[in-house]
Design an enzyme around this catalytic site. Sequence first.
Site, mmCIF file in Angstrom:
data_model
loop_
_atom_site.group_PDB
_atom_site.id
_atom_site.type_symbol
_atom_site.label_atom_id
_atom_site.label_comp_id
_atom_site.label_asym_id
_atom_site.label_seq_id
_atom_site.Cartn_x
_atom_site.Cartn_y
_atom_site.Cartn_z
ATOM 1 N N LYS A 111 0.835 -1.200 0.000
ATOM 2 C CA LYS A 111 0.000 0.000 0.000
ATOM 3 C C LYS A 111 0.875 1.256 0.000
ATOM 4 O O LYS A 111 2.091 1.193 0.207
ATOM 5 C CB LYS A 111 -0.920 -0.003 1.218
ATOM 6 C CG LYS A 111 -0.184 0.046 2.551
ATOM 7 C CD LYS A 111 -1.151 -0.014 3.726
ATOM 8 C CE LYS A 111 -0.398 0.010 5.048
ATOM 9 N NZ LYS A 111 -1.305 0.017 6.205
ATOM 10 N N TYR A 168 14.382 31.357 7.987
ATOM 11 C CA TYR A 168 13.247 32.093 8.531
ATOM 12 C C TYR A 168 13.376 32.281 10.038
ATOM 13 O O TYR A 168 13.682 31.339 10.770
ATOM 14 C CB TYR A 168 11.935 31.361 8.227
ATOM 15 C CG TYR A 168 11.506 31.451 6.781
ATOM 16 C CD1 TYR A 168 11.113 32.674 6.227
ATOM 17 C CD2 TYR A 168 11.500 30.327 5.967
ATOM 18 C CE1 TYR A 168 10.725 32.761 4.905
ATOM 19 C CE2 TYR A 168 11.108 30.397 4.647
ATOM 20 C CZ TYR A 168 10.718 31.625 4.114
ATOM 21 O OH TYR A 168 10.337 31.707 2.797
#
Length: 387
Positions: free
Chosen positions: A51, A273
Site C-alpha cells: 500500500k 526564517y
Amino acid sequence: MTTLINDPRVGAVPVPPTSAVGPLRTVHPAAIAANVRRVTVRGHDLIAVVKADGYGHGAATVATTALAAGATALGTATLPEALALRAAGIDARVLCWLHLPGADFTTAARERVEVAVGDRATLVAVAEAGRRSGTAVVVHLHVDTGMAREGAEPHRWQALLDAAGAAERAGYVVVRAVMGHVPNADRASASRAATLLRLAGLAADLTLGHPVELHLGGTPAAFAGADLTGIAVRVGAALVGIGPGHAGLVAAMTVTAPVVAVRSVRAGTPVGYDGTWTAPRDAVLAVLPVGYADGVPRAASGSAQVRLRGHLVPVVGRINMDQVVLDVTGVPGPEVVRGEVVTLLGAPGPTAADWATWADTNAHEIITGLGGRIERAVDTTTSRSSA
C-alpha cells in the site's frame, strides 16, 4: 556516475558530475528480498503489503521483488491500489481491505482482486457485484482483534458469518480467509490477536462447512515472538526495512540531493526564517534543493543531520519548503562545492528511525511522505542483500 579524486588528507573525495542530478531516492530490491527472507525464515507465509505505493518505494517494484523472494500474495489498502498492480502486469493474488464509498466491486471480481469484508453492508455490496458480474468475489472476513477501527465486533461476528454463508451458497462470493490485525508490538498483544483469530476461524469453519485461511497484520505480528502456527502474516513496513531492532532488517532506500549553493558567513549571521540558528563562529554553509514539500519534515529543524563525505553534518535553521541549509564548516577535504552529493537517508545513516526521532513521528511517516520533486530510481545490483 560520480567520480572520485584522491586527497591525501581524507582519501577519495567525490567530484561533482558534469550533468545535473537532482534529488533522488534510490530503491534497493536486494534489500527488499533480504527482508522477505527475514520474515519467511521464521516459518510464516507472507502476504506482502504494498500500500501507499509500496511505502514510497514503488508498489510494482516491491511487489515483484517480494513475490520472487517467497511472498505468497499481495495486499493493498484500497481497490485502486490493487488495480494499479494489475495494470502493471502483476498476476498474483491481491487483497484489498479499505473500501471507499461506492467501491466498484464488480471490477474487483473481473480483475480477480480479493476483498476484505468486515460488516454486513459491505458483504451485501460485494455479493451484489458477484451476482451482476456472474463471477463470485473472493472475500476475506475481517474480525476486530483489538484495533476498534475495522472488522466485525465480536457480537456481530456470527451474523456476518451467517450472511457470508448464504452469499457463498448462492454463488456470489467465495470465503477464502479470516483476517485480523495486531494492535501493539508485543508478544501479549500478538498472542491475544492470534487467539481471537483462531476462534473466529473455527466459527467460520463450522458455519461455512469448509476450512478457511487465517492471517494477521502487520510487522509486529511477524516479529513479536508469539505462536502464529497456521497463521500467515501481512507485512509491509518490514519489506522496506522498518521494524524492531532485533529483526535484522535492511533499509531499502537511499535519498540523496546535490549541493546547489555554498557560502561563507561571519559569526553571528542568522540563517533561514526567523533566524532560529545563528552562526556561533565564522561558518561555511551549503544549501540542498529539498524541503518539507518533498517530505523532509519541518519538525526536524534544529536536530537533523545528513551525511557528506562520510561525515554527519547538522541541518541548521528551519527546514524550508524547498531548501535545507547545512553547516559544513570543518568537513575534511577540499572546499565543499556545488554538485557534491549529500545523503539524507540511507545506510549507514541517517536512517528513517533517526528522522522519526528528530521529527517526533514514526519511520513509516518519513518514508511514505517522501516524494514531490524527488525522483525515484531502482538499484539493479545485489550488494545490499543479507541473509
